[in-house]
Scaffold this motif. Structure first.
Motif, PDB file in Angstrom:
ATOM      1  N   ALA A 117      -1.173  -9.101   0.692  1.00 49.66           N
ATOM      2  CA  ALA A 117      -0.140  -9.496  -0.238  1.00 49.66           C
ATOM      3  C   ALA A 117       1.193 -10.082   0.144  1.00 49.66           C
ATOM      4  O   ALA A 117       1.587  -9.805   1.343  1.00 49.66           O
ATOM      5  CB  ALA A 117       0.302  -8.088  -0.831  1.00 49.66           C
ATOM      6  N   ASP A 118       1.333 -11.171  -0.582  1.00 51.98           N
ATOM      7  CA  ASP A 118       2.653 -11.946  -0.233  1.00 51.98           C
ATOM      8  C   ASP A 118       3.922 -10.979  -0.262  1.00 51.98           C
ATOM      9  O   ASP A 118       4.887 -11.063   0.431  1.00 51.98           O
ATOM     10  CB  ASP A 118       2.746 -13.199  -0.864  1.00 51.98           C
ATOM     11  N   ASP A 119       3.951 -10.206  -1.352  1.00 53.38           N
ATOM     12  CA  ASP A 119       4.784  -9.345  -1.581  1.00 53.38           C
ATOM     13  C   ASP A 119       4.395  -7.913  -1.762  1.00 53.38           C
ATOM     14  O   ASP A 119       3.714  -7.774  -2.825  1.00 53.38           O
ATOM     15  CB  ASP A 119       5.806  -9.700  -2.767  1.00 53.38           C
ATOM     16  N   PRO A 120       4.892  -6.887  -1.163  1.00 53.90           N
ATOM     17  CA  PRO A 120       4.219  -5.695  -1.234  1.00 53.90           C
ATOM     18  C   PRO A 120       4.324  -5.216  -2.616  1.00 53.90           C
ATOM     19  O   PRO A 120       3.315  -4.242  -3.182  1.00 53.90           O
ATOM     20  CB  PRO A 120       4.876  -4.551  -0.302  1.00 53.90           C
ATOM     21  N   ARG A 121       5.195  -5.290  -3.308  1.00 51.53           N
ATOM     22  CA  ARG A 121       5.394  -5.127  -4.824  1.00 51.53           C
ATOM     23  C   ARG A 121       4.371  -5.468  -5.751  1.00 51.53           C
ATOM     24  O   ARG A 121       4.133  -4.806  -6.810  1.00 51.53           O
ATOM     25  CB  ARG A 121       6.675  -5.397  -5.494  1.00 51.53           C
ATOM     26  N   ASP A 122       3.699  -6.456  -5.496  1.00 49.66           N
ATOM     27  CA  ASP A 122       2.732  -7.026  -6.242  1.00 49.66           C
ATOM     28  C   ASP A 122       1.301  -5.839  -6.023  1.00 49.66           C
ATOM     29  O   ASP A 122       0.483  -5.810  -7.146  1.00 49.66           O
ATOM     30  CB  ASP A 122       2.135  -8.430  -5.643  1.00 49.66           C
ATOM     31  N   VAL A 123       1.249  -5.131  -4.919  1.00 50.20           N
ATOM     32  CA  VAL A 123       0.219  -4.177  -4.671  1.00 50.20           C
ATOM     33  C   VAL A 123       0.578  -2.965  -5.724  1.00 50.20           C
ATOM     34  O   VAL A 123      -0.288  -2.367  -6.041  1.00 50.20           O
ATOM     35  CB  VAL A 123      -0.022  -3.854  -3.366  1.00 50.20           C
ATOM     36  N   GLY A 124       1.972  -2.640  -5.579  1.00 43.80           N
ATOM     37  CA  GLY A 124       2.298  -1.368  -6.217  1.00 43.80           C
ATOM     38  C   GLY A 124       2.505  -0.155  -5.293  1.00 43.80           C
ATOM     39  O   GLY A 124       1.725  -0.527  -4.388  1.00 43.80           O
ATOM     40  N   ALA A 125       3.005   0.728  -5.631  1.00 37.60           N
ATOM     41  CA  ALA A 125       3.395   1.783  -4.542  1.00 37.60           C
ATOM     42  C   ALA A 125       2.279   2.750  -4.951  1.00 37.60           C
ATOM     43  O   ALA A 125       1.912   3.463  -5.811  1.00 37.60           O
ATOM     44  CB  ALA A 125       4.697   2.285  -4.820  1.00 37.60           C
ATOM     45  N   PRO A 126       1.589   3.104  -3.827  1.00 37.98           N
ATOM     46  CA  PRO A 126       0.453   4.263  -3.783  1.00 37.98           C
ATOM     47  C   PRO A 126       1.194   5.559  -3.898  1.00 37.98           C
ATOM     48  O   PRO A 126       2.320   5.886  -3.922  1.00 37.98           O
ATOM     49  CB  PRO A 126      -0.256   4.097  -2.516  1.00 37.98           C
ATOM     50  N   PRO A 127       0.309   6.573  -4.263  1.00 36.99           N
ATOM     51  CA  PRO A 127       0.979   7.990  -4.492  1.00 36.99           C
ATOM     52  C   PRO A 127       1.649   8.575  -3.314  1.00 36.99           C
ATOM     53  O   PRO A 127       2.860   9.296  -3.712  1.00 36.99           O
ATOM     54  CB  PRO A 127      -0.244   8.547  -4.904  1.00 36.99           C
ATOM     55  N   ASP A 128       1.258   8.195  -2.251  1.00 35.20           N
ATOM     56  CA  ASP A 128       2.238   8.746  -0.971  1.00 35.20           C
ATOM     57  C   ASP A 128       3.670   7.922  -1.101  1.00 35.20           C
ATOM     58  O   ASP A 128       4.637   8.744  -0.589  1.00 35.20           O
ATOM     59  CB  ASP A 128       1.778   8.867   0.268  1.00 35.20           C
ATOM     60  N   ILE A 129       3.644   6.766  -1.516  1.00 31.52           N
ATOM     61  CA  ILE A 129       5.143   5.954  -1.424  1.00 31.52           C
ATOM     62  C   ILE A 129       5.869   6.749  -2.771  1.00 31.52           C
ATOM     63  O   ILE A 129       7.049   6.946  -2.274  1.00 31.52           O
ATOM     64  CB  ILE A 129       4.735   4.564  -1.595  1.00 31.52           C
ATOM     65  N   GLU A 130       5.110   6.976  -3.658  1.00 30.02           N
ATOM     66  CA  GLU A 130       5.860   7.367  -4.856  1.00 30.02           C
ATOM     67  C   GLU A 130       6.470   8.834  -4.461  1.00 30.02           C
ATOM     68  O   GLU A 130       7.591   9.105  -4.820  1.00 30.02           O
ATOM     69  CB  GLU A 130       5.046   7.691  -6.097  1.00 30.02           C
ATOM     70  N   ALA A 131       5.606   9.613  -3.828  1.00 27.97           N
ATOM     71  CA  ALA A 131       6.312  11.104  -3.508  1.00 27.97           C
ATOM     72  C   ALA A 131       7.480  10.924  -2.465  1.00 27.97           C
ATOM     73  O   ALA A 131       8.432  11.563  -2.610  1.00 27.97           O
ATOM     74  CB  ALA A 131       5.139  11.935  -2.669  1.00 27.97           C
ATOM     75  N   LEU A 132       7.285   9.766  -1.469  1.00 29.06           N
ATOM     76  CA  LEU A 132       8.302   9.554  -0.393  1.00 29.06           C
ATOM     77  C   LEU A 132       9.444   9.175  -1.196  1.00 29.06           C
ATOM     78  O   LEU A 132      10.643   9.458  -0.820  1.00 29.06           O
ATOM     79  CB  LEU A 132       7.871   8.443   0.444  1.00 29.06           C
ATOM     80  N   ARG A 133       9.306   8.082  -2.110  1.00 33.12           N
ATOM     81  CA  ARG A 133      10.669   7.789  -2.840  1.00 33.12           C
ATOM     82  C   ARG A 133      11.561   9.000  -3.590  1.00 33.12           C
ATOM     83  O   ARG A 133      12.601   8.867  -3.400  1.00 33.12           O
ATOM     84  CB  ARG A 133      10.080   6.633  -4.087  1.00 33.12           C
ATOM     85  N   THR A 134      10.701   9.798  -4.218  1.00 29.79           N
ATOM     86  CA  THR A 134      11.261  10.891  -4.957  1.00 29.79           C
ATOM     87  C   THR A 134      12.064  11.843  -3.862  1.00 29.79           C
ATOM     88  O   THR A 134      12.899  12.226  -4.189  1.00 29.79           O
ATOM     89  CB  THR A 134      10.221  11.412  -5.752  1.00 29.79           C
ATOM     90  N   THR A 135      11.142  12.203  -2.751  1.00 34.16           N
ATOM     91  CA  THR A 135      11.949  12.989  -1.912  1.00 34.16           C
ATOM     92  C   THR A 135      13.066  12.487  -1.180  1.00 34.16           C
ATOM     93  O   THR A 135      14.155  13.290  -1.165  1.00 34.16           O
ATOM     94  CB  THR A 135      10.914  13.394  -0.855  1.00 34.16           C
ATOM     95  N   ILE A 136      12.902  11.240  -0.677  1.00 34.08           N
ATOM     96  CA  ILE A 136      14.165  10.538  -0.013  1.00 34.08           C
ATOM     97  C   ILE A 136      15.282  10.528  -0.940  1.00 34.08           C
ATOM     98  O   ILE A 136      16.594  10.842  -0.695  1.00 34.08           O
ATOM     99  CB  ILE A 136      13.756   9.472   0.597  1.00 34.08           C
ATOM    100  N   TRP A 137      14.931   9.893  -2.320  1.00 34.18           N
ATOM    101  CA  TRP A 137      16.159  10.023  -3.230  1.00 34.18           C
ATOM    102  C   TRP A 137      16.923  11.424  -3.523  1.00 34.18           C
ATOM    103  O   TRP A 137      17.879  11.237  -3.501  1.00 34.18           O
ATOM    104  CB  TRP A 137      15.455   9.207  -4.554  1.00 34.18           C
ATOM    105  N   GLN A 138      16.008  12.473  -3.542  1.00 28.99           N
ATOM    106  CA  GLN A 138      16.522  13.813  -3.931  1.00 28.99           C
ATOM    107  C   GLN A 138      17.355  14.192  -2.641  1.00 28.99           C
ATOM    108  O   GLN A 138      18.680  14.585  -2.628  1.00 28.99           O
ATOM    109  CB  GLN A 138      15.492  14.810  -4.227  1.00 28.99           C
ATOM    110  N   ARG A 139      16.947  14.096  -1.436  1.00 30.34           N
ATOM    111  CA  ARG A 139      17.491  14.401  -0.050  1.00 30.34           C
ATOM    112  C   ARG A 139      18.940  13.626  -0.116  1.00 30.34           C
ATOM    113  O   ARG A 139      19.918  14.297   0.238  1.00 30.34           O
ATOM    114  CB  ARG A 139      16.587  14.043   0.922  1.00 30.34           C
ATOM    115  N   ALA A 140      19.015  12.207  -0.114  1.00 28.54           N
ATOM    116  CA  ALA A 140      20.018  11.527  -0.474  1.00 28.54           C
ATOM    117  C   ALA A 140      21.088  11.871  -1.209  1.00 28.54           C
ATOM    118  O   ALA A 140      22.214  11.981  -0.908  1.00 28.54           O
ATOM    119  CB  ALA A 140      19.768   9.861  -0.536  1.00 28.54           C
ATOM    120  N   ARG A 141      20.644  12.094  -2.437  1.00 25.36           N
ATOM    121  CA  ARG A 141      21.657  12.816  -3.716  1.00 25.36           C
ATOM    122  C   ARG A 141      22.195  13.962  -3.111  1.00 25.36           C
ATOM    123  O   ARG A 141      23.220  14.343  -3.253  1.00 25.36           O
ATOM    124  CB  ARG A 141      20.854  12.759  -4.783  1.00 25.36           C
TER     125      ARG A 141
END
Length: 148
Positions: A117-141
């Protein structure tokens, strides 16, 4: 929030793009200024012997607060798979050791499609990245709310 690589090739740029928030700070701890008095950091390393060794050094710097502001908060360490195979035992053992030092350790699996992929967003976020996004966002907040 800043993504900081423990070493070159850790996957900071890819993670920052896939997660969709935070700034890619590259390697090395951010330098805070009066205009930006506090920040939250997520360290990123590869799940390899060299990558986890570099993460150990970065965590030790944070624990000692070597040249960094007391207002810098470490949210945790993301260990990105170095290959589709099982990580070497030394890497797994070092991550286990880091669990006692870092606030959190997250692991992200290998994604073959990212290699083409030229841009990783073209692939989309796999489930572990989605879970990471949610967890880090919650921890940051949670950290921000606790500091108000």
């Amino acid at each position: 929030m800043w993504w900081v690589g423990c070493h070159g090739g850790a996957g900071v740029s890819t993670l920052a793009r896939l997660v969709g928030f935070g700034l890619d700070f590259g390697k090395g701890w951010p330098t805070l200024t009066p205009a930006m008095p506090a920040t939250q950091v997520v360290l990123v390393c590869r799940t390899s012997a060299a990558g986890t060794w570099a993460a150990t050094g970065a965590i030790e710097q944070w624990r000692r607060r070597s040249g960094m502001s007391a207002s810098m908060t470490l949210l945790g360490v993301v260990a990105v798979a170095a290959s589709p195979r099982r990580p070497p035992r030394i890497a797994t053992e070092r991550l286990q050791l880091l669990r006692g030092w870092a606030p959190q350790i997250w692991r992200v699996g290998w994604v073959d499609a990212l290699l083409a992929a030229d841009d990783p967003r073209d692939v989309g976020a796999p489930p572990d990245i989605e879970a990471l996004r949610t967890t880090i966002w919650q921890r940051a907040r949670m950290n921000l709310d606790g500091k108000r």
